[in-house]
Design a protein around this motif. Structure first.
Motif, short mmCIF file in Angstrom:
data_model
loop_
_atom_site.label_atom_id
_atom_site.label_comp_id
_atom_site.label_asym_id
_atom_site.label_seq_id
_atom_site.Cartn_x
_atom_site.Cartn_y
_atom_site.Cartn_z
N THR A 135 0.83 -1.21 0.00
CA THR A 135 0.00 0.00 0.00
C THR A 135 0.86 1.26 0.00
O THR A 135 0.61 2.20 -0.75
N GLY A 136 1.89 1.27 0.84
CA GLY A 136 2.79 2.41 0.87
C GLY A 136 3.55 2.59 -0.42
O GLY A 136 3.74 3.71 -0.91
N PHE A 137 3.99 1.47 -0.99
CA PHE A 137 4.70 1.50 -2.27
C PHE A 137 3.80 2.05 -3.37
O PHE A 137 4.22 2.90 -4.17
N ALA A 138 2.55 1.58 -3.42
CA ALA A 138 1.63 2.03 -4.45
C ALA A 138 1.34 3.52 -4.33
O ALA A 138 1.28 4.24 -5.34
N ALA A 139 1.20 4.01 -3.10
CA ALA A 139 0.93 5.42 -2.89
C ALA A 139 2.13 6.28 -3.30
O ALA A 139 1.99 7.32 -3.95
N ALA A 140 3.33 5.81 -2.96
CA ALA A 140 4.54 6.57 -3.26
C ALA A 140 4.84 6.62 -4.75
O ALA A 140 5.52 7.54 -5.22
N ASN A 141 4.34 5.63 -5.48
CA ASN A 141 4.68 5.53 -6.90
C ASN A 141 3.45 5.64 -7.81
O ASN A 141 3.47 5.22 -8.97
N LEU A 159 9.37 -8.24 -7.48
CA LEU A 159 9.95 -7.16 -6.69
C LEU A 159 9.85 -7.51 -5.21
O LEU A 159 8.77 -7.77 -4.69
N GLY A 160 10.98 -7.52 -4.55
CA GLY A 160 11.00 -7.71 -3.11
C GLY A 160 10.46 -9.06 -2.66
O GLY A 160 10.33 -10.01 -3.43
N GLY A 161 10.16 -9.13 -1.37
CA GLY A 161 9.65 -10.34 -0.76
C GLY A 161 8.75 -9.98 0.40
O GLY A 161 8.49 -8.80 0.64
N PRO A 162 8.26 -10.98 1.14
CA PRO A 162 7.26 -10.73 2.18
C PRO A 162 7.67 -9.76 3.28
O PRO A 162 6.81 -9.17 3.92
N THR A 163 8.97 -9.59 3.50
CA THR A 163 9.41 -8.68 4.56
C THR A 163 9.94 -7.35 4.03
O THR A 163 10.44 -6.53 4.80
N SER A 164 9.80 -7.13 2.72
CA SER A 164 10.28 -5.87 2.14
C SER A 164 9.44 -4.69 2.63
O SER A 164 8.23 -4.83 2.86
N THR A 165 10.08 -3.54 2.76
CA THR A 165 9.36 -2.32 3.12
C THR A 165 8.95 -1.59 1.85
O THR A 165 9.42 -1.90 0.75
N ALA A 166 8.09 -0.59 2.01
CA ALA A 166 7.68 0.23 0.86
C ALA A 166 8.89 0.89 0.21
O ALA A 166 9.00 0.95 -1.03
N ALA A 167 9.81 1.37 1.03
CA ALA A 167 11.01 2.03 0.50
C ALA A 167 11.88 1.05 -0.28
O ALA A 167 12.43 1.39 -1.34
N ALA A 174 3.20 -12.09 -3.96
CA ALA A 174 4.11 -11.88 -5.08
C ALA A 174 3.77 -10.55 -5.75
O ALA A 174 2.63 -10.37 -6.21
N LEU A 175 4.73 -9.65 -5.76
CA LEU A 175 4.58 -8.38 -6.46
C LEU A 175 5.42 -8.47 -7.72
O LEU A 175 6.65 -8.61 -7.64
N LEU A 176 4.77 -8.41 -8.87
CA LEU A 176 5.42 -8.66 -10.14
C LEU A 176 5.45 -7.43 -11.02
O LEU A 176 4.43 -6.76 -11.22
N LEU A 177 6.62 -7.15 -11.58
CA LEU A 177 6.80 -6.08 -12.55
C LEU A 177 6.79 -6.70 -13.94
O LEU A 177 7.54 -7.63 -14.22
#
Length: 207
Positions: free
Chosen positions: A24-30, A184-192, A172-175
């Motif tokens: 959610t934070g990632f989506a808002a930031a980008n 992109l990232g994994g289960p413990t990744s932060t938005a940053a 799973a977050l896929l580009l």
């Protein structure tokens, strides 16, 4: 031009519950540079739909998720675990999610988060129509319209799409790239951290 991403989650997946705020934070930031689709996976289907009490690993996994992501597992959910009879049915949850998504296409990630809060904090079943009336009210949607959108075919379409993307574990977050999909990232990744991973991929493409 926005880049396309797909977030594959399962509403009954504890690691997805932990990862949700980061997405959610990632989506808002980008928001200005990404287009994000949200798709349900099928973690608990068929023979895997069993009483939660038959899953001895759940308590330990939840403690680990809470430790690494800060996720809350509320008293309502803890009561379900203690009782042991509740069955997590991903097809039912995916059907409900698809109905919420159809009612508010631009708020799919918000709907996913609301569902996971309803289960993992409040202990509400994601198989019950009453839960979706509650969620519709929380999201400001027409509850009757949401319930009218319940079709098993919607869940099947999501499961098929997740499988075609090669997703076998959640979240799973896929580009989407010109040569396929990149996780992109994994289960413990932060938005940053997710934003940083996206930036590196975009820089490598434009280099």
């Amino acid at each position: 031009m926005k880049v396309k991403l797909t977030y594959v989650f399962d509403a009954y997946c504890g690691w997805c519950h932990g990862f949700g705020p980061a997405v959610t934070g990632f989506a808002a930031a980008n928001a200005g540079r990404i287009e994000l689709d949200v798709v349900s996976g099928g973690l608990f289907t068929g023979a895997r739909v069993v009483p939660i009490g038959t899953m001895p690993y759940v308590a330990g996994a939840n403690a680990r998720i809470a430790e690494l992501t800060g996720a809350e597992f509320g008293p309502g959910y803890q009561a379900l675990v203690a009782d042991g009879r509740f069955r997590m049915d991903s097809t039912a949850a995916a059907t409900g999610f698809a109905a919420l998504r159809a009612a508010a296409p631009g708020r799919a990630l918000e709907a996913a988060e609301a569902m996971q809060h309803a289960f993992y904090v409040d202990g509400l079943s994601l198989s019950e129509p009453a839960t979706y009336r509650h969620l519709a009210g929380r999201l400001g949607l027409d509850a009757d319209a949401v319930l009218a959108g319940f079709t098993d075919t919607a869940a099947t379409r999501d499961f098929t799409r997740a499988a075609r993307l090669g997703v076998t574990a959640y979240p799973a977050l896929l580009l989407h790239t010109g040569t396929g999909v990149v996780r992109l990232g994994g289960p413990t990744s932060t938005a940053a951290q997710l934003t940083g991973a996206l930036g590196r991929h975009l820089a490598s493409v434009s280099a």
